[in-house]
Scaffold this active site. Structure first.
Site, PDB file in Angstrom:
ATOM      1  N   HIS A   1       0.834  -1.211   0.000  1.00 45.91           N
ATOM      2  CA  HIS A   1       0.000   0.000   0.000  1.00 45.91           C
ATOM      3  C   HIS A   1       0.862   1.251   0.000  1.00 45.91           C
ATOM      4  CE1 HIS A   1      -3.437   2.596   1.102  1.00 45.91           C
ATOM      5  NE2 HIS A   1      -2.549   3.216   1.869  1.00 45.91           N
ATOM      6  N   GLU A   2       1.902   1.263   0.831  1.00 49.26           N
ATOM      7  CA  GLU A   2       2.790   2.431   0.882  1.00 49.26           C
ATOM      8  C   GLU A   2       3.567   2.595  -0.421  1.00 49.26           C
ATOM      9  OE1 GLU A   2       2.333   4.532   3.097  1.00 49.26           O
ATOM     10  OE2 GLU A   2       1.078   3.228   4.327  1.00 49.26           O
TER      11      GLU A   2
ATOM     12  N   HIS B   1       2.975   9.087  -6.571  1.00 47.61           N
ATOM     13  CA  HIS B   1       3.821  10.277  -6.607  1.00 47.61           C
ATOM     14  C   HIS B   1       4.631  10.324  -7.895  1.00 47.61           C
ATOM     15  CE1 HIS B   1       7.041  12.940  -4.476  1.00 47.61           C
ATOM     16  NE2 HIS B   1       6.179  13.668  -5.160  1.00 47.61           N
TER      17      HIS B   1
ATOM     18  N   HIS C   1       1.564   4.459  -2.823  1.00 48.36           N
ATOM     19  CA  HIS C   1       1.672   5.914  -2.708  1.00 48.36           C
ATOM     20  C   HIS C   1       2.907   6.439  -3.443  1.00 48.36           C
ATOM     21  CE1 HIS C   1      -1.720   6.617  -0.167  1.00 48.36           C
ATOM     22  NE2 HIS C   1      -1.247   5.917   0.852  1.00 48.36           N
TER      23      HIS C   1
END
Length: 230
Positions: free
Chosen positions: A99-100, A107, A103
């Site tokens: 999940h991270e 980006h 991100h």
């Protein structure tokens, strides 16, 4: 009496949902933390592999203390993994890590909602704290102008919370896609990842609901103050 006014009742549904969401995410993470993944990778190894396979080479991976303190820092371009995920090979840990990484991919790909959220984050950080100060001062001194400014500033925090929802949902979608398509994680493990990430998403939904209810409470108090002025 301001802090015990009847409008506080409006916040109860948000408080209940936030409480349930926290319990649920802890329960889901605890359950799937006991199930090792067949990928045979730690969270740190998964993070580095997913970044490189996505063509991202300018994002580093670091360890941070705490439990579920995992996050992606867009300013420093660092994925920070908690003690609970960094060296763990559990289904829960790999789901959180993926999940991270989602991100970080957002980006790198300039995902619009994330760009907007990052753009307004500094303003929201300042305005959310100032909003209640101005609102309370305005209420105490019956200064309707300060009350309205406080509401406007808090509205920015609500907007930030709303924008956060698609950012979080999309990161989870990317995580599941990478784990299932790129790494061929078995369906039973994918099901566990989905369960953990769905529980985590509930906390953001609860936060957004609470922000809306707080704004509604402010509007009701402002309406009372405005009515007393007439």
């Amino acid at each position: 009496m301001f802090f015990f006014d009847p409008t506080f009742i409006i916040l109860i549904p948000g408080l209940i949902l936030a409480f349930v969401a926290q319990i649920y995410v802890q329960e889901r993470f605890s359950k799937y933390s006991r199930i090792p993944s067949s990928l045979n990778m730690t969270g740190a190894q998964l993070a580095k592999f997913m970044l490189e396979s996505s063509g991202i080479y300018d994002v580093s991976v670091e360890r941070v203390p705490g439990n579920l303190t995992d996050h992606y820092d867009p300013k420093s371009k660092v994925v920070r993994l908690s003690d609970a995920t960094y060296n763990s090979n559990s289904v829960a840990a790999l789901g959180v890590v993926a999940h991270e990484i989602g991100h970080a991919i957002q980006h790198a790909r300039k995902y619009v909602p994330l760009v907007i959220r990052n753009g307004i984050a500094p303003v929201v950080s300042f305005s959310s704290n100032l909003s209640w100060i101005l609102f309370i001062i305005g209420f105490i001194f019956a200064n309707f102008a300060l009350v309205k400014i406080g509401i406007f500033l808090f509205s920015l925090a609500v907007l930030f919370s709303v924008i956060t929802l698609p950012v979080e949902f999309d990161a989870s979608r990317r995580a599941i896609k990478l784990l299932s398509s790129n790494l061929m994680m078995p369906k039973n493990e994918i099901s566990g990842v989905k369960s953990v990430l769905t529980a985590a998403a509930m906390t953001y939904v609860a936060s957004t609901l609470m922000a809306f209810l707080q704004l509604l409470r402010m509007l009701l108090i402002a309406g009372f103050l405005g009515g007393n002025k007439d």
